[in-house]
Design an enzyme around this catalytic site. Structure first.
Site, PDB file in Angstrom:
ATOM      1  N   PRO A  73       2.593   2.770   1.274  1.00  0.00           N
ATOM      2  CA  PRO A  73       3.935   2.957   0.721  1.00  0.00           C
ATOM      3  C   PRO A  73       4.903   3.410   1.807  1.00  0.00           C
ATOM      4  O   PRO A  73       4.544   4.163   2.703  1.00  0.00           O
ATOM      5  CB  PRO A  73       3.733   4.044  -0.343  1.00  0.00           C
ATOM      6  N   GLU A  74       6.127   2.918   1.728  1.00  0.00           N
ATOM      7  CA  GLU A  74       7.158   3.276   2.686  1.00  0.00           C
ATOM      8  C   GLU A  74       8.205   4.136   1.990  1.00  0.00           C
ATOM      9  O   GLU A  74       8.016   4.550   0.842  1.00  0.00           O
ATOM     10  CB  GLU A  74       7.738   2.010   3.309  1.00  0.00           C
TER      11      GLU A  74
ATOM     12  N   HIS B 144     -10.123   6.685 -11.429  1.00  0.00           N
ATOM     13  CA  HIS B 144     -10.126   7.264 -10.084  1.00  0.00           C
ATOM     14  C   HIS B 144      -9.318   8.563 -10.024  1.00  0.00           C
ATOM     15  O   HIS B 144      -8.707   8.871  -8.999  1.00  0.00           O
ATOM     16  CB  HIS B 144      -9.592   6.248  -9.086  1.00  0.00           C
TER      17      HIS B 144
ATOM     18  N   ARG C 284      -9.000   4.476  -3.378  1.00  0.00           N
ATOM     19  CA  ARG C 284      -9.685   4.347  -2.080  1.00  0.00           C
ATOM     20  C   ARG C 284      -9.923   5.684  -1.385  1.00  0.00           C
ATOM     21  O   ARG C 284     -10.510   5.732  -0.309  1.00  0.00           O
ATOM     22  CB  ARG C 284      -8.876   3.412  -1.179  1.00  0.00           C
TER      23      ARG C 284
ATOM     24  N   LYS D 159      13.690   4.251  25.209  1.00  0.00           N
ATOM     25  CA  LYS D 159      12.285   3.967  24.921  1.00  0.00           C
ATOM     26  C   LYS D 159      11.896   2.624  25.532  1.00  0.00           C
ATOM     27  O   LYS D 159      12.511   1.597  25.261  1.00  0.00           O
ATOM     28  CB  LYS D 159      12.074   3.913  23.407  1.00  0.00           C
TER      29      LYS D 159
END
Length: 289
Positions: free
Chosen positions: A2-3, A96, A117, A163
Site C-alpha cells: 500500500p502507498e 487471518h 501473509r 542526488k
C-alpha cells in the site's frame, strides 16, 4: 505494498471510529504480528490496556496511533496484506485475524488487525521528543510526504538535483519524499512524460516542480476513490476496496494503447519490480558520451 493514498484512507477511517476510545483489552493471536515489539505480545497487550487512542497520524506509508497523555504511539505496519478493520464485536473472526483490540465503551465495535501473509504488524514505540504528532522514533528518518502542508518543496528540489540517481529511484527514496511507491511513481512519470531512468541531475527546477505536481494530483485522485485495490487485501476499515485501478494510465497496462498517443505501453523489469511506460511519450535518456 500500500502507498500513501491507501494508508491515508485507513487513517481517516481510524480517526472516525477509533480516536478518543480507551482500550479495555488486547488479544495477540499470532506472535509475528508483534515481532517489531521486542518485549512480546503479553507486554504489548498489558501496556496498551487502559490507554486512550489519540488522532491517528500518517507520514508517507507509515501509520500510527498516538496515546493520549503519553510519549508513546502504536505504529501500524501493513506490509503486503495487513488490514486494520473496525468490526462489530459479535462479527465472526476473520481467518487471518492476528490482533484484537476491545474498548471501554458501549459502541459495540472493536479494532482488528488482519494479515494473511504476516509481513505487517503493530508495535509500541517512544515518540520523538517535542513531536506534536507523537511521531514514533523508529520512523523519524522518513521524509514528509507531498500532501503534508509542511513538506519543504525547495529543499526537495535541491536534494533531487544533488542526488546522483535516476528519477524513479528518487521518487521511491523515502528519505527524500515519502508515500510514493511503484504504482504512483509510474503514474506520475507518465503524466510528466519522463522516462524512469532519467537522471535527476538533468531535471530543471520547472521540470521537477511539474513532476511533483503530478505526484500530488495522482495521489489526490486516488484518494477520491479510496485508493488502488488490485485484490481483496487492500481495503479501508470497513472492508471496502478502492477503485483507482480503473483509472490507471500506466501501471499494469503492458501492450495496451497509451491513452495519449496510442503507442503500445511497455513493461520493463526494474529493481525486482516492473516499470510501465510509453516508449513514445517517455523517451529513454541518451547514453552519456
Amino acid at each position: 505494498m500500500p502507498e500513501l493514498p491507501e494508508v491515508e484512507v485507513v487513517r481517516r477511517g481510524l480517526e472516525r471510529w477509533v480516536a478518543g476510545r480507551t482500550v479495555d483489552a488486547v488479544e495477540v493471536l499470532h506472535p509475528r504480528a508483534v515481532r517489531r515489539h521486542p518485549a512480546g505480545g503479553a507486554d504489548f497487550a498489558a501496556r496498551l490496556k487502559g490507554q486512550t487512542i489519540g488522532i491517528p497520524r500518517r507520514r508517507g506509508k507509515y501509520l500510527w496511533l498516538p496515546l493520549e497523555g503519553r510519549d508513546l504511539s502504536v505504529l501500524g505496519h501493513l506490509g503486503m496484506s495487513g488490514q486494520l478493520l473496525v468490526q462489530p464485536e459479535d462479527a465472526p473472526d476473520e481467518k487471518h485475524l492476528r490482533i484484537r483490540v476491545r474498548f471501554q465503551d458501549d459502541t459495540g465495535t472493536e479494532l482488528r488487525f488482519v494479515d494473511q501473509r504476516t509481513f505487517g504488524g503493530l508495535s509500541l514505540h517512544e515518540s520523538v521528543a517535542g513531536s506534536a504528532e507523537g511521531l514514533p522514533d523508529v520512523i523519524a528518518h522518513i521524509a514528509r510526504d507531498p500532501l503534508d502542508p509542511l513538506f519543504d518543496e525547495a529543499a526537495y528540489h535541491l536534494a533531487l538535483r544533488a542526488k546522483r540517481t535516476t528519477v524513479k529511484r528518487a521518487l521511491l527514496d523515502q528519505s527524500l519524499i515519502s508515500g510514493v511507491g511503484n504504482i504512483y511513481a509510474d503514474e506520475a512519470l507518465w503524466r510528466a512524460r519522463l522516462h524512469y531512468e532519467r537522471p535527476t541531475a538533468t531535471l530543471t527546477r520547472p521540470r521537477s516542480t511539474e513532476l511533483l505536481g503530478h505526484v500530488r494530483d495522482v495521489m489526490k485522485a486516488a484518494l477520491d476513490v479510496g485508493g488502488t485495490s488490485f485484490d481483496s487485501l487492500y481495503v479501508n476499515v470497513n472492508g471496502e476496496s478502492g477503485y483507482f485501478d480503473r483509472s490507471l494510465d500506466a501501471y499494469g497496462r503492458e501492450d495496451e494503447p497509451c491513452r495519449r498517443c496510442g503507442t503500445p505501453m511497455r513493461r520493463r523489469p526494474w529493481m525486482n519490480r516492473s516499470s510501465y511506460f510509453c516508449p513514445r511519450c517517455q523517451r529513454p535518456p541518451r547514453p552519456a558520451s
